[in-house]
Design a protein around this motif. Structure first.
Motif, PDB file in Angstrom:
ATOM      1  N   VAL A   1       1.095  -1.505   0.116  1.00  0.00           N
ATOM      2  CA  VAL A   1       0.026   0.230  -0.110  1.00  0.00           C
ATOM      3  C   VAL A   1       0.936   1.276  -0.144  1.00  0.00           C
ATOM      4  CG1 VAL A   1      -1.529   1.751   1.401  1.00  0.00           C
ATOM      5  CG2 VAL A   1      -1.824  -0.947   1.298  1.00  0.00           C
ATOM      6  N   ASP A   2       1.967   1.162   0.554  1.00  0.00           N
ATOM      7  CA  ASP A   2       2.617   2.882   1.450  1.00  0.00           C
ATOM      8  C   ASP A   2       3.883   1.918  -0.506  1.00  0.00           C
ATOM      9  OD1 ASP A   2       2.850   2.976   3.574  1.00  0.00           O
ATOM     10  OD2 ASP A   2       3.714   2.304   4.430  1.00  0.00           O
ATOM     11  N   MET A   3       3.817   1.766  -0.922  1.00  0.00           N
ATOM     12  CA  MET A   3       4.765   1.131  -1.371  1.00  0.00           C
ATOM     13  C   MET A   3       3.667   2.437  -3.464  1.00  0.00           C
ATOM     14  SD  MET A   3       6.449  -1.729  -4.804  1.00  0.00           S
ATOM     15  CE  MET A   3       6.903  -1.316  -5.889  1.00  0.00           C
ATOM     16  N   ALA A   4       2.152   2.104  -3.447  1.00  0.00           N
ATOM     17  CA  ALA A   4       1.466   2.294  -4.479  1.00  0.00           C
ATOM     18  C   ALA A   4       0.984   3.592  -4.213  1.00  0.00           C
ATOM     19  CB  ALA A   4       0.529   1.464  -4.453  1.00  0.00           C
ATOM     20  N   PHE A   5       1.438   4.103  -3.105  1.00  0.00           N
ATOM     21  CA  PHE A   5       0.257   5.810  -3.295  1.00  0.00           C
ATOM     22  C   PHE A   5       1.913   6.628  -2.896  1.00  0.00           C
ATOM     23  CE2 PHE A   5      -3.322   3.918  -1.754  1.00  0.00           C
ATOM     24  CZ  PHE A   5      -4.325   4.813  -2.193  1.00  0.00           C
ATOM     25  N   ALA A   6       2.800   6.178  -2.908  1.00  0.00           N
ATOM     26  CA  ALA A   6       4.622   6.394  -3.068  1.00  0.00           C
ATOM     27  C   ALA A   6       4.790   7.197  -4.623  1.00  0.00           C
ATOM     28  CB  ALA A   6       5.251   6.130  -2.429  1.00  0.00           C
ATOM     29  N   LEU A   7       4.055   5.680  -5.340  1.00  0.00           N
ATOM     30  CA  LEU A   7       4.080   6.583  -6.814  1.00  0.00           C
ATOM     31  C   LEU A   7       3.219   7.515  -7.606  1.00  0.00           C
ATOM     32  CD1 LEU A   7       5.213   2.931  -7.879  1.00  0.00           C
ATOM     33  CD2 LEU A   7       6.759   4.614  -7.904  1.00  0.00           C
ATOM     34  N   PRO A   8       3.581   8.642  -8.236  1.00  0.00           N
ATOM     35  CA  PRO A   8       2.939   8.935  -9.034  1.00  0.00           C
ATOM     36  C   PRO A   8       1.340   7.852  -9.593  1.00  0.00           C
ATOM     37  CG  PRO A   8       5.337  10.283  -9.460  1.00  0.00           C
ATOM     38  CD  PRO A   8       4.652   8.586  -8.837  1.00  0.00           C
TER      39      PRO A   8
ATOM     40  N   TYR B   1      -1.180  -0.122 -14.924  1.00  0.00           N
ATOM     41  CA  TYR B   1      -0.074   0.252 -16.243  1.00  0.00           C
ATOM     42  C   TYR B   1       1.340  -1.001 -15.123  1.00  0.00           C
ATOM     43  CZ  TYR B   1       4.040   0.863 -17.536  1.00  0.00           C
ATOM     44  OH  TYR B   1       5.768   1.644 -18.391  1.00  0.00           O
ATOM     45  N   LEU B   2       1.877  -0.538 -13.590  1.00  0.00           N
ATOM     46  CA  LEU B   2       2.701  -1.335 -13.563  1.00  0.00           C
ATOM     47  C   LEU B   2       2.660  -2.843 -13.469  1.00  0.00           C
ATOM     48  CD1 LEU B   2       6.176  -0.266 -12.616  1.00  0.00           C
ATOM     49  CD2 LEU B   2       4.629  -0.228 -10.520  1.00  0.00           C
ATOM     50  N   LEU B   3       1.373  -2.609 -12.104  1.00  0.00           N
ATOM     51  CA  LEU B   3       1.065  -4.150 -11.605  1.00  0.00           C
ATOM     52  C   LEU B   3       1.092  -4.762 -13.197  1.00  0.00           C
ATOM     53  CD1 LEU B   3       0.493  -6.000  -9.888  1.00  0.00           C
ATOM     54  CD2 LEU B   3      -2.277  -5.837 -10.374  1.00  0.00           C
ATOM     55  N   LYS B   4       0.197  -4.305 -14.286  1.00  0.00           N
ATOM     56  CA  LYS B   4       0.569  -5.346 -15.604  1.00  0.00           C
ATOM     57  C   LYS B   4       1.828  -5.610 -15.815  1.00  0.00           C
ATOM     58  CE  LYS B   4      -4.228  -3.825 -16.434  1.00  0.00           C
ATOM     59  NZ  LYS B   4      -4.985  -3.815 -18.474  1.00  0.00           N
ATOM     60  N   LEU B   5       2.881  -4.491 -16.205  1.00  0.00           N
ATOM     61  CA  LEU B   5       4.362  -4.969 -16.218  1.00  0.00           C
ATOM     62  C   LEU B   5       4.572  -6.048 -15.253  1.00  0.00           C
ATOM     63  CD1 LEU B   5       6.191  -3.615 -18.681  1.00  0.00           C
ATOM     64  CD2 LEU B   5       6.985  -1.664 -16.467  1.00  0.00           C
ATOM     65  N   ALA B   6       4.539  -5.849 -14.337  1.00  0.00           N
ATOM     66  CA  ALA B   6       5.161  -7.003 -13.257  1.00  0.00           C
ATOM     67  C   ALA B   6       4.647  -7.839 -13.442  1.00  0.00           C
ATOM     68  CB  ALA B   6       4.291  -6.755 -11.423  1.00  0.00           C
TER      69      ALA B   6
END
Length: 632
Positions: free
Chosen positions: A512-519, A531-536
Motif C-alpha cells: 500500500v505504501d509503495m502504491a501511494f508513493a508512486l505518482p 500499468y505497473l501491475l500489468k508490467l510486473a
C-alpha cells in the motif's frame, strides 16, 4: 479470523454477552470464550468466537498476558507477529503460545497505543488494561476487519464485530440513523463512522479509540494515505520487478497457517497475480471460482486458463439465475448492516464453495483501488476533454445519442453511464467521482429522503492527501471510502457467514505504501489501468488475462427487478414498514418503480437498495416476514 464482542457497564449483565456471541457464532465455529471481571465500579465483559487458524491447540481467547494485567479479544491476522516477538522476549515478556494474539497483547503492553502503527495485517481488537481501567479499540489500516461501538447510558461502552451482535446487548435504543440512510442510498453502504443505527458507530479504518474509566475519547487516526513522492529514478522495468518481489513477500507471509490455505481465482489480473505467487510459495493448492451461465458476467474460462498454467486444482461452480435467487434470503440474513452491492450474492456462494474444502483463502482485493483498475478513473480524463467541447456538441449530439439507444435491458447500463457522465462532468473531481458512483444522486436523494435534506453524505468530506495529482486523490478516495465500506465489507460478511477467512495480500502495508508513493502515471497510462501491475505480471500471468477488459462480479439487476424480483419489489414499494418511520418518501420510490418497469429509466440500484433495507428492517425491527421469502 474470529468474531469479537464485549462491553463495560456499571452493573453485571450476565445474559448479554452470550446473546452477543450467539449472533456472531458463524464467524467463529471452532469455539467460544468469555472473560468477566470487576474493575472498581465497572463490570468488564470480553467475548470471542474462534475460527482456529494459527496455534490451533493453544490460541483460545480472550487471552491475558503472563500476570493477567492485560487482556485482549481479537479478530484477524497480524502477519509480522514472528518478526515482532524476539524484541518483546528480550524486553522480558514471557509467552505461552505460538499465536499472533499473544504478540499483540505484549506489543501494546510494551509500546502503548502507538504500537498499533507497526502491526501489519488485518485486525480489529479490544484490549483491556486492568490497572489503568482503559479499553483500547483498534482497526487495521485498510478496514479489512469490522468493528462497531456505542456509548452506553451509564458511561460504559459496548463493541462487536457486527452490528447485530452489538444490538443484542440490549443497552442501545435502536432507531434508524438519518445520516446513515443518506450515506446508504448515496453510496450503497453507510460510510464510517456512520451506521444505519442512530448512536452506533463504526471505527474508521486506521483508527484507534480509547475509553478510560467512563471517558470515551474521539477516534484517533494512526495512519492515512499520503501524497505521492517525487517520480522515482528507477526505470519502469525496475519498479515492476520490485513490485513483483514485494507482492511475493506479502503472499508468502499471508500463507502462514496451521490449516490448508486455498485461492480465490476470478480470472482477473489481481487474483491471478496472487494465485501465481501463492502456487509458487505454497506448493499444490486448491483454487475456487464461480462461473455464470450468462456470458455477460462469466469469467470462468480465464480462471481455468490460469489454473492450468499453475497446475493447481480448480474447484468451480457454474451459477444460473435460479441458483442466485434461491440463496437471496439466506444471504441477506447474513448482512448485519444493509449493503446494496448485489455482487454480495455470488461472493456468498463462492465463499460457501471454498468453505467446504478449506478454512483460509487468499484473494485479490485491493488491486483496483491501489493500481487504478476501475474504468471510472479513465473517465475523469474524458470529462476534461468533454469540458473543452463546444456547448452544442455537449447538449445536442450526445443527448441525441442517448435518446436513440434501443429500449432494451442490454443498453440500460450504457444509457445510465452516459447520462451520469454528461450530467456530472462540470463538478469538482471528488464530487463528480462520488456522484458517478452513487446509487441515488444528490438531487434525487433530497427527494427520496426528506429527513436528510441539507445533509452531505460523509464520503463527500473524506480527508484526502494534499497533492496536485488529481487521480491520486481519487484513488485515495476509493481506498478510504468504497473499498472498506463496500468491497471489503462484502467479502468479510460473505466469507464469515461460512466460517471462511479471506486474506488480501495486495493490501499488505508495504505494498500500500509503495502504491501511494508512486505518482498516478504508474497506475493509469495511455488509457490503460494497472500499468505497473500489468508490467510486473507480464510473463507470469497469461497475456489473455492481462490484456482483457475489466469485468465486474455482477448480476443482471435491472432485468431481475422487471422479471423474477418484480413482484417482490412491488410488495416492498407497496407495503414496507419503512414507510411508517416517516424518513423516506414513498411516492418517490413508487415513481422510480413505475419508470423502471416501463423502461423509461434504470432505477435498479435504488430499488435494490430499498429491497435490501426492507429485508434488514423487517428482520431487526419488526415481526413482519420479508415478502415472497424463499422464492422469487
Amino acid at each position: 479470523m474470529c468474531g469479537i464482542a464485549g462491553f463495560i457497564g456499571r452493573r453485571a449483565n450476565p445474559e448479554a454477552l452470550p446473546r452477543m456471541l450467539a449472533r456472531i457464532a458463524h464467524r467463529g465455529p471452532d469455539g467460544e470464550g468469555q472473560w468477566l471481571r470487576a474493575a472498581g465500579p465497572w463490570q468488564v465483559a470480553l467475548g470471542h468466537r474462534r475460527l482456529a487458524i494459527i496455534d490451533v491447540a493453544d490460541g483460545a481467547q480472550p487471552m491475558e498476558n503472563e500476570d493477567g494485567s492485560v487482556a485482549i479479544t481479537y479478530n484477524g491476522e497480524v502477519y509480522n507477529f514472528q518478526a515482532l516477538r524476539p524484541a518483546l522476549e528480550r524486553a522480558g515478556h514471557r509467552f505461552r503460545t505460538r499465536c499472533d494474539t499473544e504478540v499483540i497483547v505484549h506489543h501494546i503492553e510494551e509500546h502503548g497505543v502507538p504500537g498499533v502503527t507497526t502491526l501489519d495485517g488485518m485486525f480489529a481488537f479490544a484490549l483491556w488494561d486492568v490497572a489503568a481501567r482503559r479499553l483500547v479499540l483498534a482497526r487495521d489500516r485498510a478496514g479489512i476487519k469490522p468493528l462497531y461501538y456505542a456509548a452506553l447510558a451509564d458511561g460504559g461502552i459496548v463493541f462487536a464485530s457486527e452490528l447485530g451482535s452489538l444490538l443484542a446487548h440490549g443497552g442501545i435504543h435502536a432507531e434508524l440513523s438519518v445520516p446513515g440512510l443518506a450515506s446508504y442510498f448515496f453510496s450503497d453502504y453507510a460510510h464510517a463512522p456512520e451506521t444505519i443505527v442512530r448512536g452506533v458507530r463504526k471505527l474508521p479504518p486506521g483508527h484507534t479509540l480509547v475509553w478510560t474509566d467512563g471517558h470515551l475519547e474521539e477516534p484517533q487516526a494512526y495512519w492515512r494515505v499520503g501524497a505521492p513522492a517525487p517520480a522515482p529514478a528507477r526505470t519502469d522495468a525496475e519498479l515492476a520487478t520490485a513490485l513483483w518481489r514485494e507482492l511475493g513477500r506479502a503472499v508468502k507471509a499471508e500463507l502462514v497457517s496451521d490449516v490448508p490455505v486455498g485461492i480465490f481465482l476470478s480470472g482477473g489480473i489481481d487474483s491471478s497475480c496472487v494465485a501465481a505467487l501463492a502456487a509458487a510459495a505454497g506448493g499444490r493448492m486448491k483454487a475456487f471460482s464461480i462461473g455464470f451461465e450468462n456470458a455477460t458476467f462469466d469469467e470462468s474460462k480465464y480462471a481455468r486458463l490460469m489454473a492450468e498454467r499453475l497446475d493447481v486444482e480448480l474447484i468451480s461452480e457454474t451459477l444460473d439465475e435460479r441458483a442466485l435467487l434461491d440463496v437471496l434470503d439466506d444471504a441477506l440474513d447474513k448482512l448485519d448492516e444493509p449493503m446494496a452491492d448485489p455482487s454480495f450474492l455470488p461472493t456468498y456462494l463462492l465463499s460457501r464453495l471454498a468453505a467446504r474444502h478449506v478454512k483460509v483463502v487468499v484473494g485479490g482485493d485491493g488491486g483496483d483501488e491501489l493500481w487504478g483498475g476501475y474504468p471510472t478513473y479513465r473517465a475523469h480524463r474524458y470529462a476534461a476533454l468533454y469540458a473543452r467541447a463546444p456547448a452544442w456538441l455537449r447538449t445536442g449530439v450526445v443527448a441525441r445519442a442517448i435518446a436513440q439507444l434501443p429500449i432494451d435491458d442490454r443498453y440500460q447500463s450504457l444509457e445510465w453511464k452516459l447520462r451520469r457522465f454528461t450530467e456530472r462532468w462540470d463538478d469538482d473531481q471528488v464530487t463528480r467521482h462520488l456522484r458517478w458512483m452513487s446509487s441515488v444522486d444528490l438531487p434525487e436523494l433530497a427527494r427520496a429522503l426528506p429527513s436528510a435534506r441539507g445533509l452531505r453524505p460523509g464520503t463527500l468530506d473524506a480527508r484526502l492527501p494534499e497533492t496536485d495529482d488529481d487521480l491520486q486523490r481519487i484513488l485515495a478516495l476509493d481506498f478510504s471510502t468504497y473499498m472498506p465500506g463496500s468491497v471489503l465489507a462484502k467479502v468479510d460478511r460473505a466469507s464469515m457467514a461460512h466460517g471462511l477467512e479471506v486474506r488480501p495480500p495486495l493490501l499488505d502495508n508495504s505494498l500500500v505504501d509503495m502504491a501511494f508513493a508512486l505518482p498516478s502515471r504508474y497506475k493509469v497510462r495511455g488509457g490503460t489501468g494497472k500499468y505497473l501491475l500489468k508490467l510486473a505480471a507480464r510473463g507470469k500471468v497469461p497475456d489473455e488475462i492481462i490484456d482483457r477488459p475489466k469485468k465486474g462480479f455482477g448480476i443482471p439487476l435491472a432485468t431481475w427487478l422487471r422479471g423474477p424480483l418484480r413482484s417482490r419489489s412491488e410488495a416492498v414499494v407497496g407495503g414496507s414498514p419503512l414507510w411508517d418511520t416517516g424518513l423516506l418518501d414513498r411516492g418517490v420510490f413508487e415513481s422510480w418503480h413505475r419508470e423502471h418497469q416501463e423502461r423509461k429509466r434504470d432505477h435498479g440500484k435504488p430499488l435494490w437498495a430499498l429491497l435490501v433495507l426492507d429485508h434488514w428492517y423487517r428482520r431487526h425491527y419488526t415481526a413482519s416476514p420479508s415478502p415472497a421469502r424463499g422464492s422469487a
